[in-house]
Design an enzyme around this catalytic site. Structure first.
Site, PDB file in Angstrom:
ATOM      1  CB  SER A  46      -0.959  -0.051   1.201  1.00 30.69           C
ATOM      2  OG  SER A  46      -2.063   0.802   1.004  1.00 30.69           O
ATOM      3  CG  ASP A 158      -4.225  -1.783   0.004  1.00 28.92           C
ATOM      4  OD1 ASP A 158      -3.222  -2.341   0.467  1.00 28.92           O
ATOM      5  OD2 ASP A 158      -4.501  -0.584   0.213  1.00 28.92           O
TER       6      ASP A 158
END
Length: 259
Positions: A46, A158
């Protein structure tokens, strides 16, 4: 991992996810610079993938800090309604291109791994080759907020869903000593003010226990106290940076004294 790698003295550094709390990573990089700590390989998930990529391609902590200060965090996304998400984070990819050019992961001076999740299968995807910009964009695509990144037969979102603090890729890269930066271990969640914050609270809180288990393989966990800060409050970036620096410095000093 082969025998030669398993007996190596390589040190790996894992940059975890945490939205705006990622500014703490830059404070850790400043502490690394001051103590002489060097990572032989890095991995990121991320926002951690963004910082890890910049570091792996030689950006100094000062340069990365300036990027964070100048960053309009909310302008990184653009409205792109689809059946998969509310926003597109192609602007994030373009930012990586602007700062690094059309770099490929395998060309990083410091070996780099970026973690995403294939939402079609729920499996972790560790990217060691290919476009840095595309990998960072995929690793940062929070499900339900950002559109997935299509890659071959996969829809990548993600990496927080599978390994928010990416320790295992470092072991696969041959690291025998692992330092990781956990942005969420001491973070206090707040009442969500909008859909994006609600989704982030849900995802990040759900994976906390799994992250704790995954980080058991680490030799040092840098876990700044970020309980005073929101996942989305961009005005607090300078303070988050200082919190990361302040808490990482003594830990790295002790680490280096034992090295």
């Amino acid at each position: 991992m082969d025998k030669a790698n398993s007996e190596s003295n390589l040190t790996g550094l894992a940059f975890g996810g945490g939205a705006v709390l990622g500014a703490a990573h830059i404070g850790v990089l400043k502490a690394m610079h001051e103590t002489g700590f060097r990572a032989d390989c890095v991995a990121g998930t991320s926002i951690g993938s963004f910082v890890a990529a910049l570091h792996a391609f030689g950006k100094s902590w000062e340069e990365i800090e300036q990027i964070a200060v100048d960053l309009d965090w909310f302008d990184l996304s653009g409205l792109a309604l689809s059946s998969y998400g509310l926003l597109s984070n192609r602007k994030f990819g373009r930012l990586v291109l602007k700062k690094l050019g059309r770099k490929r992961i395998e060309d990083a001076p410091i070996p780099l791994a970026i973690v995403a999740t294939d939402i079609c299968t729920g499996e972790k995807v560790v990217m060691r080759k290919g476009s840095v910009a595309t990998a960072v964009m995929a690793s940062s695509s929070i499900p339900g907020i950002f559109n997935p990144v299509k890659q071959k037969q996969m829809l990548l979102v993600d990496g927080l869903l599978t390994e928010n603090v990416p320790v295992s890729p470092l072991k696969e890269m041959g690291a025998s000593r692992i330092v990781c930066i956990d942005l969420l271990g001491r973070h206090s969640y707040r009442k969500p003010e909008h859909l994006a914050m609600l989704l982030m609270n849900a995802f990040y809180s759900a994976m906390r226990t799994m992250s704790e288990i995954q980080m058991e393989a680490a030799d040092l966990v840098i876990r700044p106290n970020l309980s005073d800060f929101s996942l989305v409050d961009i005005s607090a970036v300078p303070e988050i940076f200082e919190a990361g620096y302040r808490e990482a410095l003594p830990l790295l000093e002790t680490w280096m004294a034992k090295a």
